[in-house]
Scaffold this motif. Sequence first.
Motif, PDB file in Angstrom:
ATOM      1  N   TYR A  42       5.577 -12.412  10.275  1.00 14.45           N
ATOM      2  CA  TYR A  42       4.941 -11.124   9.948  1.00 14.45           C
ATOM      3  C   TYR A  42       3.627 -11.343   9.212  1.00 14.45           C
ATOM      4  N   LYS A  43       3.532 -12.418   8.416  1.00 15.48           N
ATOM      5  CA  LYS A  43       2.266 -12.704   7.746  1.00 15.48           C
ATOM      6  C   LYS A  43       1.210 -13.145   8.747  1.00 15.48           C
ATOM      7  N   ALA A  44       1.614 -13.904   9.744  1.00 20.27           N
ATOM      8  CA  ALA A  44       0.669 -14.305  10.782  1.00 20.27           C
ATOM      9  C   ALA A  44       0.151 -13.084  11.545  1.00 20.27           C
ATOM     10  N   PHE A  45       1.047 -12.150  11.846  1.00 20.25           N
ATOM     11  CA  PHE A  45       0.620 -10.923  12.528  1.00 20.25           C
ATOM     12  C   PHE A  45      -0.283 -10.074  11.623  1.00 20.25           C
ATOM     13  N   TYR A  46       0.055 -10.032  10.325  1.00 20.63           N
ATOM     14  CA  TYR A  46      -0.803  -9.263   9.406  1.00 20.63           C
ATOM     15  C   TYR A  46      -2.229  -9.801   9.429  1.00 20.63           C
ATOM     16  N   TRP A  47      -2.372 -11.126   9.317  1.00 18.61           N
ATOM     17  CA  TRP A  47      -3.711 -11.702   9.253  1.00 18.61           C
ATOM     18  C   TRP A  47      -4.440 -11.638  10.596  1.00 18.61           C
ATOM     19  N   GLN A  48      -3.723 -11.295  11.650  1.00 22.60           N
ATOM     20  CA  GLN A  48      -4.353 -11.081  12.947  1.00 22.60           C
ATOM     21  C   GLN A  48      -4.630  -9.598  13.193  1.00 22.60           C
ATOM     22  N   SER A  49      -4.124  -8.740  12.328  1.00 23.92           N
ATOM     23  CA  SER A  49      -4.310  -7.291  12.474  1.00 23.92           C
ATOM     24  C   SER A  49      -5.720  -6.895  12.057  1.00 23.92           C
ATOM     25  N   PRO A  50      -6.145  -5.666  12.354  1.00 21.10           N
ATOM     26  CA  PRO A  50      -7.475  -5.218  11.908  1.00 21.10           C
ATOM     27  C   PRO A  50      -7.686  -5.363  10.404  1.00 21.10           C
ATOM     28  N   GLU A  51      -6.641  -5.069   9.619  1.00 14.56           N
ATOM     29  CA  GLU A  51      -6.798  -5.214   8.169  1.00 14.56           C
ATOM     30  C   GLU A  51      -6.930  -6.676   7.780  1.00 14.56           C
ATOM     31  N   GLY A  52      -6.103  -7.543   8.381  1.00 11.91           N
ATOM     32  CA  GLY A  52      -6.178  -8.962   8.060  1.00 11.91           C
ATOM     33  C   GLY A  52      -7.461  -9.612   8.545  1.00 11.91           C
ATOM     34  N   LEU A  53      -8.025  -9.107   9.618  1.00 10.02           N
ATOM     35  CA  LEU A  53      -9.256  -9.673  10.162  1.00 10.02           C
ATOM     36  C   LEU A  53     -10.494  -9.251   9.378  1.00 10.02           C
ATOM     37  N   ASN A  54     -10.553  -8.001   8.951  1.00  7.40           N
ATOM     38  CA  ASN A  54     -11.813  -7.496   8.377  1.00  7.40           C
ATOM     39  C   ASN A  54     -11.681  -6.694   7.084  1.00  7.40           C
ATOM     40  N   ILE A  55     -10.587  -5.983   6.899  1.00  7.36           N
ATOM     41  CA  ILE A  55     -10.569  -4.952   5.867  1.00  7.36           C
ATOM     42  C   ILE A  55     -10.003  -5.418   4.529  1.00  7.36           C
ATOM     43  N   TRP A  56      -9.147  -6.436   4.525  1.00  2.00           N
ATOM     44  CA  TRP A  56      -8.408  -6.788   3.316  1.00  2.00           C
ATOM     45  C   TRP A  56      -9.278  -7.006   2.079  1.00  2.00           C
ATOM     46  N   PRO A  57     -10.474  -7.642   2.157  1.00  2.00           N
ATOM     47  CA  PRO A  57     -11.242  -7.831   0.914  1.00  2.00           C
ATOM     48  C   PRO A  57     -11.659  -6.509   0.274  1.00  2.00           C
ATOM     49  N   TYR A  58     -11.941  -5.518   1.120  1.00  2.00           N
ATOM     50  CA  TYR A  58     -12.346  -4.217   0.598  1.00  2.00           C
ATOM     51  C   TYR A  58     -11.161  -3.504  -0.044  1.00  2.00           C
ATOM     52  N   ARG A  59      -9.997  -3.634   0.568  1.00  2.00           N
ATOM     53  CA  ARG A  59      -8.805  -2.985   0.016  1.00  2.00           C
ATOM     54  C   ARG A  59      -8.507  -3.498  -1.389  1.00  2.00           C
ATOM     55  N   TYR A  60      -8.544  -4.813  -1.561  1.00  2.00           N
ATOM     56  CA  TYR A  60      -8.273  -5.367  -2.888  1.00  2.00           C
ATOM     57  C   TYR A  60      -9.395  -5.028  -3.853  1.00  2.00           C
ATOM     58  N   ALA A  61     -10.622  -5.069  -3.387  1.00  2.00           N
ATOM     59  CA  ALA A  61     -11.738  -4.706  -4.262  1.00  2.00           C
ATOM     60  C   ALA A  61     -11.610  -3.263  -4.732  1.00  2.00           C
ATOM     61  N   GLU A  62     -11.265  -2.366  -3.829  1.00  2.00           N
ATOM     62  CA  GLU A  62     -11.122  -0.954  -4.199  1.00  2.00           C
ATOM     63  C   GLU A  62      -9.989  -0.756  -5.200  1.00  2.00           C
ATOM     64  N   ARG A  63      -8.915  -1.497  -5.017  1.00  2.00           N
ATOM     65  CA  ARG A  63      -7.806  -1.418  -5.973  1.00  2.00           C
ATOM     66  C   ARG A  63      -8.248  -1.885  -7.349  1.00  2.00           C
ATOM     67  N   TRP A  64      -8.974  -2.998  -7.407  1.00  2.00           N
ATOM     68  CA  TRP A  64      -9.394  -3.545  -8.691  1.00  2.00           C
ATOM     69  C   TRP A  64     -10.522  -2.726  -9.313  1.00  2.00           C
ATOM     70  N   ILE A  65     -11.356  -2.130  -8.476  1.00  2.00           N
ATOM     71  CA  ILE A  65     -12.380  -1.199  -8.982  1.00  2.00           C
ATOM     72  C   ILE A  65     -11.712  -0.054  -9.732  1.00  2.00           C
ATOM     73  N   ALA A  66     -10.663   0.504  -9.141  1.00  2.00           N
ATOM     74  CA  ALA A  66      -9.937   1.606  -9.781  1.00  2.00           C
ATOM     75  C   ALA A  66      -9.264   1.141 -11.066  1.00  2.00           C
ATOM     76  N   GLU A  67      -8.635  -0.014 -11.010  1.00  2.00           N
ATOM     77  CA  GLU A  67      -7.934  -0.515 -12.197  1.00  2.00           C
ATOM     78  C   GLU A  67      -8.894  -0.804 -13.346  1.00  2.00           C
ATOM     79  N   ASP A  68     -10.097  -1.263 -13.021  1.00  2.00           N
ATOM     80  CA  ASP A  68     -11.079  -1.599 -14.048  1.00  2.00           C
ATOM     81  C   ASP A  68     -11.990  -0.432 -14.404  1.00  2.00           C
ATOM     82  N   ARG A  69     -11.696   0.743 -13.869  1.00  2.00           N
ATOM     83  CA  ARG A  69     -12.465   1.964 -14.153  1.00  2.00           C
ATOM     84  C   ARG A  69     -13.944   1.810 -13.771  1.00  2.00           C
ATOM     85  N   LEU A  70     -14.192   1.113 -12.685  1.00  2.00           N
ATOM     86  CA  LEU A  70     -15.557   0.952 -12.211  1.00  2.00           C
ATOM     87  C   LEU A  70     -15.958   2.022 -11.207  1.00  2.00           C
ATOM     88  N   ASP A  71     -15.014   2.873 -10.829  1.00  2.00           N
ATOM     89  CA  ASP A  71     -15.281   3.836  -9.767  1.00  2.00           C
ATOM     90  C   ASP A  71     -16.314   4.885 -10.160  1.00  2.00           C
TER      91      ASP A  71
END
Length: 478
Positions: A322-351
């Motif tokens: 399932y991890k191999a499929f995740y990293w081959q999915s659209p999120e695993g291919l391109n989107i994951w860095p933005y998802r984590y950045a957005e989460r940490w932006i919110a946590e750090d009150r940078l939004d």
Amino acid sequence: MTARRVLLLVVLLAVAPSLEAQGNNQQGNNQNNQQGNNQENRKSDQIEPNAGKWRTWVISSGKDFRAAPPPGSSETRAELKSLADLISHNDAQIKQQIKFWDAGAPAYRWLDMIHARHFAGITTTPANSPYPHRVYTYVAQAIYDATVATWESKYYYNRSRPSELDHRLQTEVEVPNSPSYPSEHAATAKAAALVLAYFLPGEAQAFQTLAEQAGWSRVLAGVQFPSDYHAGLTIGRKVAEQVIAKAKLDGSDAVWDGKMPSGECIWTGVNPGNVTGANWRPLLLKSPSEFRPAAPPACDSDQVKAEAATVRNFPRTFVTNYKAFYWQSPEGLNIWPYRYAERWIAEDRLDRNPPRVARIYALISSVRFDAFIANQDGKFTYWYLRPHQLDPKITPLFPVPNHPSYPSNHAALSAAQSGVLAYLFPTRADFARALAQEAGNSRVWAGIHYPMDLVAGFQLGDSVAGVFISWAQTDGSQ
């Protein structure tokens, strides 16, 4: 009552008004001092007053794109009056629009639009690029440069927000602690919409409508003047023109000449994907070959035979699959860095800090752009065959990408982006790097890469990240 007491009473009555006045004056002074302190505190907490001087990606500087002067005092008074009347007619639908665009920094919704289209498969075949990361890069750079230009004008003119001039004005959102003119939402929206329209011309009108809605939402919210909105649109348009001109010259429209090498260890296939990527123009790298890895060993060597056996004998489990499929999915291919950045932006009150958020998006997307070019240089220098082409007993978990094996794109691109994430969010550095490791490892788990592909890819990605981190450390944002 004795004469002495009468005299004392008269004296007290005579001085009472002056004592009361002194008390009132003292209270007034205290209030003035408190207001002064509040103003000083607000001034000291202003949002990135130096962001207008930050280094830009495409435009020459924020100063060179400074807005025309804002309206004078009489025009501002007229705008205030019309603004109060405008806000008084806000209905539920308008308030929902205001809330939508206020969900995060101005860049947030525009990157989310790219995510949505990538999930739908739209950004994989737009009219002007079959490469989703080009869309991310140029939109993010346009947003960042428009933000820097807007901030330069903001603190040059230092125009007060509407509610600071009329305290009776009821705003729909929290008033940003930055000057009003020009509108950051309008500038960001216009820049993003025009660049997106370049890549997806079929949606040009829809993007234009959204840009107008995004910018005007801040007027309807009572935190900016109509003239702020119009000045922001002008900046956004000028920045977008520069970004689109750069995108047209990056070499991504090159046509492959069809020439392929031949040999025992050479990848076999037709119409290899990304084949012209090695000749794109990098953003920061000196050349596509700057970090070219050493040549891989011969495919009949003991090392490669052992690595092929590792791939063939890997004990797949539900978790690794399932991890191999995740990293081959659209999120695993391109989107994951933005998802984590957005989460940490919110946590750090940078939004609520538009320049910081725009900087994060631009760095994440831009480092991938150059890592992609550098990794294609390696792939199409060596044209190394895939594990299943060397050993037919290897059964890939899913269809193998149609290009050579060495080095691994997943390893290189995830290492580059996780390296930048680790720089931007140092308290999450270990986690970010672990994500890159998993992304790379997943390609062995799926049976489509040798371990040596990962080693070379990780090293290349780390090297590219180092270039971008060095750039970021001197971009003026420190």
